[in-house]
Write a protein that holds these residues in place. Structure first.
Motif, PDB file in Angstrom:
ATOM      1  N   GLU A  45    -109.514  62.080 -10.785  1.00 20.11           N
ATOM      2  CA  GLU A  45    -110.127  63.408 -10.703  1.00 20.11           C
ATOM      3  C   GLU A  45    -110.393  63.769  -9.243  1.00 20.11           C
ATOM      4  O   GLU A  45    -110.179  64.904  -8.819  1.00 20.11           O
ATOM      5  CB  GLU A  45    -111.435  63.424 -11.509  1.00 20.11           C
ATOM      6  CG  GLU A  45    -112.150  64.755 -11.538  1.00 20.11           C
ATOM      7  CD  GLU A  45    -111.398  65.836 -12.297  1.00 20.11           C
ATOM      8  OE1 GLU A  45    -111.837  67.010 -12.220  1.00 20.11           O
ATOM      9  OE2 GLU A  45    -110.390  65.532 -12.969  1.00 20.11           O
ATOM     10  N   CYS A  96    -116.716  70.543  -5.030  1.00 17.54           N
ATOM     11  CA  CYS A  96    -117.026  69.879  -6.300  1.00 17.54           C
ATOM     12  C   CYS A  96    -117.908  70.717  -7.208  1.00 17.54           C
ATOM     13  O   CYS A  96    -117.849  70.591  -8.439  1.00 17.54           O
ATOM     14  CB  CYS A  96    -117.696  68.525  -6.043  1.00 17.54           C
ATOM     15  SG  CYS A  96    -116.519  67.220  -5.660  1.00 17.54           S
ATOM     16  N   SER A  98    -117.657  73.700  -8.043  1.00 16.00           N
ATOM     17  CA  SER A  98    -116.850  74.524  -8.936  1.00 16.00           C
ATOM     18  C   SER A  98    -115.713  73.759  -9.610  1.00 16.00           C
ATOM     19  O   SER A  98    -115.223  74.168 -10.665  1.00 16.00           O
ATOM     20  CB  SER A  98    -116.247  75.709  -8.151  1.00 16.00           C
ATOM     21  OG  SER A  98    -115.446  75.243  -7.075  1.00 16.00           O
ATOM     22  N   GLU A  99    -115.309  72.642  -9.023  1.00 17.50           N
ATOM     23  CA  GLU A  99    -114.150  71.912  -9.540  1.00 17.50           C
ATOM     24  C   GLU A  99    -114.511  70.876 -10.609  1.00 17.50           C
ATOM     25  O   GLU A  99    -113.740  70.642 -11.533  1.00 17.50           O
ATOM     26  CB  GLU A  99    -113.419  71.207  -8.390  1.00 17.50           C
ATOM     27  CG  GLU A  99    -112.529  72.128  -7.577  1.00 17.50           C
ATOM     28  CD  GLU A  99    -111.253  72.507  -8.318  1.00 17.50           C
ATOM     29  OE1 GLU A  99    -110.981  71.954  -9.396  1.00 17.50           O
ATOM     30  OE2 GLU A  99    -110.527  73.382  -7.822  1.00 17.50           O
ATOM     31  N   LEU A 100    -115.657  70.241 -10.475  1.00 15.41           N
ATOM     32  CA  LEU A 100    -116.012  69.178 -11.416  1.00 15.41           C
ATOM     33  C   LEU A 100    -116.609  69.753 -12.693  1.00 15.41           C
ATOM     34  O   LEU A 100    -117.549  70.545 -12.661  1.00 15.41           O
ATOM     35  CB  LEU A 100    -117.007  68.198 -10.781  1.00 15.41           C
ATOM     36  CG  LEU A 100    -116.463  67.270  -9.695  1.00 15.41           C
ATOM     37  CD1 LEU A 100    -117.588  66.416  -9.131  1.00 15.41           C
ATOM     38  CD2 LEU A 100    -115.344  66.384 -10.232  1.00 15.41           C
ATOM     39  N   LYS A 101    -116.058  69.348 -13.814  1.00 14.36           N
ATOM     40  CA  LYS A 101    -116.555  69.780 -15.114  1.00 14.36           C
ATOM     41  C   LYS A 101    -117.046  68.557 -15.890  1.00 14.36           C
ATOM     42  O   LYS A 101    -116.600  67.428 -15.659  1.00 14.36           O
ATOM     43  CB  LYS A 101    -115.445  70.481 -15.912  1.00 14.36           C
ATOM     44  CG  LYS A 101    -114.744  71.614 -15.153  1.00 14.36           C
ATOM     45  CD  LYS A 101    -115.706  72.724 -14.766  1.00 14.36           C
ATOM     46  CE  LYS A 101    -114.970  73.844 -14.029  1.00 14.36           C
ATOM     47  NZ  LYS A 101    -115.898  74.897 -13.546  1.00 14.36           N
ATOM     48  N   ASP A 102    -117.979  68.808 -16.824  1.00 18.01           N
ATOM     49  CA  ASP A 102    -118.531  67.728 -17.642  1.00 18.01           C
ATOM     50  C   ASP A 102    -117.404  66.879 -18.247  1.00 18.01           C
ATOM     51  O   ASP A 102    -116.421  67.455 -18.728  1.00 18.01           O
ATOM     52  CB  ASP A 102    -119.385  68.341 -18.762  1.00 18.01           C
ATOM     53  CG  ASP A 102    -120.142  67.292 -19.545  1.00 18.01           C
ATOM     54  OD1 ASP A 102    -121.028  66.647 -18.961  1.00 18.01           O
ATOM     55  OD2 ASP A 102    -119.803  67.104 -20.739  1.00 18.01           O
ATOM     56  N   TYR A 104    -117.872  64.923 -15.494  1.00 22.54           N
ATOM     57  CA  TYR A 104    -117.866  64.528 -14.087  1.00 22.54           C
ATOM     58  C   TYR A 104    -118.966  65.273 -13.330  1.00 22.54           C
ATOM     59  O   TYR A 104    -119.241  66.453 -13.599  1.00 22.54           O
ATOM     60  CB  TYR A 104    -116.505  64.810 -13.465  1.00 22.54           C
ATOM     61  CG  TYR A 104    -115.357  64.230 -14.253  1.00 22.54           C
ATOM     62  CD1 TYR A 104    -115.134  62.850 -14.295  1.00 22.54           C
ATOM     63  CD2 TYR A 104    -114.505  65.051 -14.987  1.00 22.54           C
ATOM     64  CE1 TYR A 104    -114.091  62.318 -15.037  1.00 22.54           C
ATOM     65  CE2 TYR A 104    -113.458  64.527 -15.723  1.00 22.54           C
ATOM     66  CZ  TYR A 104    -113.260  63.162 -15.753  1.00 22.54           C
ATOM     67  OH  TYR A 104    -112.238  62.639 -16.492  1.00 22.54           O
ATOM     68  N   PHE A 105    -119.563  64.585 -12.364  1.00 26.49           N
ATOM     69  CA  PHE A 105    -120.708  65.156 -11.666  1.00 26.49           C
ATOM     70  C   PHE A 105    -120.800  64.569 -10.266  1.00 26.49           C
ATOM     71  O   PHE A 105    -120.652  63.350 -10.087  1.00 26.49           O
ATOM     72  CB  PHE A 105    -121.989  64.822 -12.448  1.00 26.49           C
ATOM     73  CG  PHE A 105    -123.254  65.352 -11.818  1.00 26.49           C
ATOM     74  CD1 PHE A 105    -123.671  66.652 -12.054  1.00 26.49           C
ATOM     75  CD2 PHE A 105    -124.025  64.547 -11.000  1.00 26.49           C
ATOM     76  CE1 PHE A 105    -124.837  67.142 -11.485  1.00 26.49           C
ATOM     77  CE2 PHE A 105    -125.196  65.029 -10.421  1.00 26.49           C
ATOM     78  CZ  PHE A 105    -125.605  66.335 -10.664  1.00 26.49           C
ATOM     79  N   ASN A 124    -119.531  59.730 -13.995  1.00 27.30           N
ATOM     80  CA  ASN A 124    -119.201  60.125 -15.354  1.00 27.30           C
ATOM     81  C   ASN A 124    -120.500  60.070 -16.156  1.00 27.30           C
ATOM     82  O   ASN A 124    -121.040  58.995 -16.411  1.00 27.30           O
ATOM     83  CB  ASN A 124    -118.157  59.178 -15.955  1.00 27.30           C
ATOM     84  CG  ASN A 124    -117.751  59.580 -17.361  1.00 27.30           C
ATOM     85  OD1 ASN A 124    -118.585  59.907 -18.192  1.00 27.30           O
ATOM     86  ND2 ASN A 124    -116.453  59.557 -17.637  1.00 27.30           N
TER      87      ASN A 124
END
Length: 307
Positions: A45, A96, A98-102, A104-105, A124
């Motif tokens: 990711e 991150c 805007s790019e990382l979605k659940d 991921y954090f 995660n």
């Protein structure tokens, strides 16, 4: 569905990766393989975001050693370290949001309240990885993670370099005393009480900004570069010639290949000396002190264990 089952469904990591095996006379259990699988998924990711936004990245520390010596994870290790030059690191952290979605954090001083991190971690949230300083701390993401370590230009003069490293280390000790308050030394306990008193208006986020400014203060015309933050080592073990990072090569890593700096041999020699030599058996697997549960979200784990 567990996280490993979800990852396998994505089709990037084969299910057979979870098979228990013996590597270098060390038993790599199914549980350790689950942790590795989740970390690799996080790594992919990170790579996706970096390639999308033209951000330089490369494996760091023990992960380079693992790639060279084991063609994958060091069998008794349990983490992945990724490094980026300071400008790329700051760009990555901003993107991150805007790019990382659940699930991921991004975990950093900016995302956690009154919690100190020199670097950042991509976690995660559907898993558990509780570091000793975080036991009992609420409001902190305690999912399995991959470390993101900023790399800074360092002073060519070794005396100046040592002074900067010492300043950063002292500030890190004080920030940790405030944020985690787990150091048993009397000096750390006193520092923690002072910083938490009404006399001192201690702001962790401002402290982090200042510390990173000190770490990145040497000129970009310097011929040396290294890890000023996020390192337990002395400056001479984490300082390299800039030429070692002028290009990249892909090295085998488990079932894939991962980018490392072209001067990886010199990097490993400086950091580990005789890097192909294995550590004593009794020292293998004792580097980190983390509670792992790859099958349970950290919030559920903490509730179940009153943590």
């Amino acid at each position: 569905m567990t996280e490993c089952e979800r990852i396998i469904k994505k089709g990037v990591i084969p299910e057979s990766f979870l098979n228990q095996e013996i590597r270098n006379d060390f038993s790599v259990t199914n549980e350790r393989k689950k942790i590795w699988m989740i970390q690799l998924d996080i790594l992919f990711e990170i790579i996706r975001i970096c390639e999308k936004h033209n951000i330089d990245y490369f494996l760091a520390g023990g992960c380079i050693l693992g790639a060279v010596r084991h063609k994958g994870f060091i069998p008794w290790d349990d983490d992945i370290d990724v490094s980026m030059f300071r400008d790329d690191y700051e760009k990555f952290c901003k993107i991150c949001a805007s790019e990382l979605k659940d699930p991921y954090f991004l975990k950093s001083t900016e995302t956690e309240n009154n919690c100190w991190y020199n670097g950042a971690k991509v976690c995660n949230s559907n898993t558990t990885a509780i570091r000793k300083p975080e036991v009992g701390k609420s409001g902190i993401n305690k999912g399995i993670f991959v470390d993101i370590i900023p790399m800074d230009y360092v002073a060519d003069n070794p005396i100046t370099r040592k002074i900067i490293f010492s300043r950063v280390k002292l500030r890190t000790i004080l920030a940790n005393a405030y944020s985690f308050n787990v150091n048993k030394s009397l000096a750390a306990q006193i520092a923690s009480r002072i910083l938490r008193s009404k006399i001192v208006d201690f702001n962790v986020k401002k402290w982090c900004v200042k510390t990173n400014k000190i770490a990145s203060s040497p000129s970009k015309y310097s011929k040396k570069i290294g890890f000023v933050v996020c390192t337990p080592y002395k400056h001479d073990r984490v300082t390299w010639d800039i030429d070692d990072f002028n290009g990249y090569v892909d090295l085998p890593f488990e079932f894939t290949s991962i980018r490392v700096p072209s001067g990886y041999k010199n990097i490993l020699t400086v950091m580990y000396h005789d890097y192909m030599k294995f550590p004593p058996v009794e020292e293998r697997g004792k580097w980190h002190n983390i509670i792992f549960d790859p099958d349970t979200p950290y919030e559920d784990y903490c509730k179940a264990h009153n943590m």
